[in-house]
Design a protein around this motif. Structure first.
Motif, PDB file in Angstrom:
ATOM      1  N   ARG A 120       0.881  -1.185  -0.101  1.00  0.00           N
ATOM      2  CA  ARG A 120      -0.118  -0.070  -0.065  1.00  0.00           C
ATOM      3  C   ARG A 120       0.960   1.245   0.097  1.00  0.00           C
ATOM      4  O   ARG A 120       0.446   2.183  -0.577  1.00  0.00           O
ATOM      5  N   TYR A 121       1.946   1.329   0.721  1.00  0.00           N
ATOM      6  CA  TYR A 121       2.616   2.530   0.970  1.00  0.00           C
ATOM      7  C   TYR A 121       4.111   2.403   0.471  1.00  0.00           C
ATOM      8  O   TYR A 121       4.790   3.357   0.108  1.00  0.00           O
ATOM      9  N   PRO A 124       7.738   0.110   5.211  1.00  0.00           N
ATOM     10  CA  PRO A 124       7.245   0.539   6.504  1.00  0.00           C
ATOM     11  C   PRO A 124       7.397   2.001   6.752  1.00  0.00           C
ATOM     12  O   PRO A 124       6.564   2.830   7.510  1.00  0.00           O
ATOM     13  N   THR A 125       8.390   2.566   6.482  1.00  0.00           N
ATOM     14  CA  THR A 125       8.878   4.076   6.648  1.00  0.00           C
ATOM     15  C   THR A 125       7.841   4.742   5.871  1.00  0.00           C
ATOM     16  O   THR A 125       7.416   6.023   6.604  1.00  0.00           O
ATOM     17  N   GLN A 126       7.362   4.459   4.578  1.00  0.00           N
ATOM     18  CA  GLN A 126       6.253   5.270   4.109  1.00  0.00           C
ATOM     19  C   GLN A 126       5.066   5.202   4.603  1.00  0.00           C
ATOM     20  O   GLN A 126       4.339   6.281   4.983  1.00  0.00           O
ATOM     21  N   ALA A 127       4.645   4.083   5.319  1.00  0.00           N
ATOM     22  CA  ALA A 127       3.547   3.831   6.078  1.00  0.00           C
ATOM     23  C   ALA A 127       3.721   4.597   7.293  1.00  0.00           C
ATOM     24  O   ALA A 127       2.788   5.331   7.791  1.00  0.00           O
ATOM     25  N   TRP A 128       4.697   4.654   7.946  1.00  0.00           N
ATOM     26  CA  TRP A 128       4.873   5.686   9.026  1.00  0.00           C
ATOM     27  C   TRP A 128       4.736   7.156   8.900  1.00  0.00           C
ATOM     28  O   TRP A 128       4.039   7.892   9.490  1.00  0.00           O
ATOM     29  N   ASN A 129       5.346   7.406   7.622  1.00  0.00           N
ATOM     30  CA  ASN A 129       5.206   9.052   7.176  1.00  0.00           C
ATOM     31  C   ASN A 129       3.692   9.197   7.241  1.00  0.00           C
ATOM     32  O   ASN A 129       3.349  10.376   7.688  1.00  0.00           O
ATOM     33  N   PHE A 130       2.938   8.381   6.492  1.00  0.00           N
ATOM     34  CA  PHE A 130       1.609   8.556   6.235  1.00  0.00           C
ATOM     35  C   PHE A 130       0.743   8.426   7.588  1.00  0.00           C
ATOM     36  O   PHE A 130       0.030   9.150   7.779  1.00  0.00           O
ATOM     37  N   ASN A 134      -1.667  11.597   9.256  1.00  0.00           N
ATOM     38  CA  ASN A 134      -2.899  11.385   9.300  1.00  0.00           C
ATOM     39  C   ASN A 134      -3.403  10.420  10.555  1.00  0.00           C
ATOM     40  O   ASN A 134      -4.479  10.502  10.795  1.00  0.00           O
ATOM     41  N   GLY A 135      -2.573  10.203  11.475  1.00  0.00           N
ATOM     42  CA  GLY A 135      -2.869   9.332  12.608  1.00  0.00           C
ATOM     43  C   GLY A 135      -3.484   8.059  12.335  1.00  0.00           C
ATOM     44  O   GLY A 135      -4.241   7.451  13.146  1.00  0.00           O
ATOM     45  N   TRP A 136      -3.432   7.359  11.299  1.00  0.00           N
ATOM     46  CA  TRP A 136      -3.852   6.062  10.876  1.00  0.00           C
ATOM     47  C   TRP A 136      -3.025   5.743   9.611  1.00  0.00           C
ATOM     48  O   TRP A 136      -2.308   6.439   8.990  1.00  0.00           O
ATOM     49  N   TYR A 137      -2.908   4.411   9.400  1.00  0.00           N
ATOM     50  CA  TYR A 137      -2.495   3.999   7.980  1.00  0.00           C
ATOM     51  C   TYR A 137      -3.324   3.043   7.205  1.00  0.00           C
ATOM     52  O   TYR A 137      -4.174   2.586   8.013  1.00  0.00           O
TER      53      TYR A 137
END
Length: 137
Positions: A120-121, A124-130, A134-137
């Motif tokens: 999806r992202y 994991p680092t890009q998921a964490w940035n998201f 946004n406060g969710w992923y």
């Protein structure tokens, strides 16, 4: 009986009553806190994640998401949405694609979560940035 004698008897009772109320209040506050994984379960899940995610930056990002989502509790359940597990999959049954033991095996949940973050992202680092934005992923 003198008033000072009565005060000496009454004061310790008031102090004990206040201490009992404070202890009960603290106990209620602790019992109202969200459930966390047992230290062994959390450290076992973290060790499994370290093996599956050898890159430290990717592991740290994955770990931050899991800490926020479930506190490393593999049986964490969101009572309002039904999201489940370390990575709070919704619906929870999606994790079955990573293994039949998805309800109880942190490694299966980590595998699914890592695959989800990568697909999806991108990582994991890009998921964490998201997540941070946004406060969710």
């Amino acid at each position: 009986m003198s008033v000072s004698f009565i005060r000496r008897i009454a004061s310790p009772k008031k102090a004990l009553t206040a201490a009992a109320v404070a202890a009960a209040t603290a106990g209620m506050a602790l019992s109202a806190a969200p459930a966390q994984a047992a230290p062994d379960a959390a450290s076992s899940a973290q060790a499994a994640a370290h093996k599956m995610i050898p890159d430290s930056a990717q592991y740290n990002a994955f770990s931050k998401i899991v800490e926020h989502e479930s506190g490393w509790n593999p049986t964490a359940t969101n009572s309002s949405s039904g999201a489940y597990g370390l990575v709070q999959a919704l619906p929870a049954s999606k994790m079955a694609s990573a293994g039949a033991d998805w309800k109880t095996n942190p490694a299966t949940q980590i595998k699914w979560g890592l695959d989800y973050m990568n697909s999806r992202y991108g990582s994991p680092t890009q998921a964490w940035n998201f997540w941070q934005a946004n406060g969710w992923y």
